[in-house]
Scaffold this active site. Structure first.
Site, PDB file in Angstrom:
ATOM      1  N   GLY A  75     -17.767   0.029  -0.160  1.00  0.00           N
ATOM      2  CA  GLY A  75     -18.831   0.993   0.086  1.00  0.00           C
ATOM      3  C   GLY A  75     -20.135   0.667  -0.599  1.00  0.00           C
ATOM      4  N   PRO A 130     -14.760  -5.967   3.178  1.00  0.00           N
ATOM      5  CA  PRO A 130     -15.887  -6.292   4.055  1.00  0.00           C
ATOM      6  C   PRO A 130     -17.150  -5.503   3.751  1.00  0.00           C
ATOM      7  CG  PRO A 130     -14.298  -4.923   5.210  1.00  0.00           C
ATOM      8  CD  PRO A 130     -13.657  -5.313   3.912  1.00  0.00           C
ATOM      9  N   LEU A 131     -16.990  -4.330   3.122  1.00  0.00           N
ATOM     10  CA  LEU A 131     -18.155  -3.531   2.768  1.00  0.00           C
ATOM     11  C   LEU A 131     -18.292  -3.352   1.261  1.00  0.00           C
ATOM     12  CD1 LEU A 131     -17.889  -0.769   5.528  1.00  0.00           C
ATOM     13  CD2 LEU A 131     -19.397  -2.762   5.490  1.00  0.00           C
ATOM     14  N   GLY A 132     -17.600  -4.193   0.496  1.00  0.00           N
ATOM     15  CA  GLY A 132     -17.698  -4.092  -0.955  1.00  0.00           C
ATOM     16  C   GLY A 132     -17.320  -2.733  -1.475  1.00  0.00           C
ATOM     17  N   TYR A 150       0.856  -1.186   0.000  1.00  0.00           N
ATOM     18  CA  TYR A 150       0.000   0.000   0.000  1.00  0.00           C
ATOM     19  C   TYR A 150       0.888   1.231   0.000  1.00  0.00           C
ATOM     20  CZ  TYR A 150      -4.064  -2.907   1.282  1.00  0.00           C
ATOM     21  OH  TYR A 150      -5.071  -3.830   1.322  1.00  0.00           O
TER      22      TYR A 150
END
Length: 285
Positions: free
Chosen positions: A215, A211-213, A66
């Protein structure tokens, strides 16, 4: 490092030894566009990181790629000497440019990157290091053996894997104890359900990435929105509460570079979904 955390249903024992809170933090969002270079607002990113312990978040997930290196640098600047915070990192990708990811599982490259992560984070040993991908160009046993050697040399304490099958986990387990597995998984993407269940049976931490695609779950589904209204919560908070309720080995790592969003994510641990709500959300897959 002080890792005194009371073990509760919201904690997980990393490697059967180290308690971490299951609502954790993923560091992708603290880099620039294309996960490249510094963030647009370095001050806010640093302040977000410094807020983590205040909100009870004591586990951070990042890789060397990153930035590259940028997320590790910012984490060190914000939180070193890491009192009550465990930083997990990983390697196995090289980054020729923004949005570009190329696998490199050569043993010499993995060793080089572990040394660089230790330098970036200012640590003598990595509490958890994860193989970001098994490089198909290199025999996986060569990659696993290189990791075994680095663990034996004391560079790594616990070892994890990312985007793997049950067979991969079993093969790696002949070289080292697998402490965590990080596969893509969320409310509507459950292709790793078999891996999650295997991790649960073996007491391996399961870290869903995406985990939240990115957003999309916060905006998309009417069922999610309806349940969120019932709890006076956001759809993202409900999606995180569902993840945490899915299995006691799940460690959720939503990411943000904004303190307000961080506080919203942290509050999801207080949401208790009913059996009916769980069933309605389960059906979304």
């Amino acid at each position: 490092m002080n890792t005194s955390v009371t073990v509760t249903p919201q904690t997980f024992l990393l490697g059967g030894q180290t308690p971490i809170n299951r609502l954790a933090y993923g560091a992708m969002r603290i880099t620039g566009p294309g996960i490249w270079g510094p963030p647009d607002d370095s001050f806010e990113a640093l302040m977000t990181l410094r807020e983590l312990p205040t909100l009870g978040i004591n586990f951070i997930d990042t890789p060397d790629s990153y930035g590259p290196n940028v997320s590790e640098w910012l984490i060190a600047e914000a939180l070193r000497p890491y009192d009550n915070v465990i930083v997990a990192t990983k390697a196995g990708f090289v980054r020729p440019g923004p949005g570009v990811w190329e696998m490199d599982g050569r043993p010499e490259h993995l060793h080089q990157r572990v040394e660089r992560s230790l330098e970036n984070l200012g640590l003598d040993q990595l509490a958890l290091w994860q193989l970001h991908r098994i490089d198909p160009k290199i025999p996986r046993d060569e990659q696993f053996d290189a990791i075994r050697i680095m663990q034996a040399d004391g560079l790594i304490n616990h070892v994890g894997l990312s985007e793997v099958s049950v067979d991969d986990i079993k093969a790696a387990s002949t070289y080292f104890d697998v402490a965590t597995v990080q596969n893509r998984y969320n409310l509507v993407d459950r292709h790793s359900e078999d891996v999650l269940r295997y991790c649960e049976s073996q007491h391996i931490g399961f870290i869903p990435w995406y985990p939240l695609g990115a957003g999309s779950l916060a905006r998309a589904d009417k069922v999610l929105q309806s349940i969120a209204r019932t709890h006076h919560a956001t759809p993202a908070q409900i999606a995180l509460a569902w993840l945490l309720g899915r299995s006691p080995v799940v460690i959720a790592i939503p990411g943000t570079s904004n303190r307000r969003h961080l506080a919203e994510n942290a509050a999801s641990v207080h949401i208790r979904l009913t059996e009916t709500e769980h069933a309605r959300l389960d059906a979304l897959a």
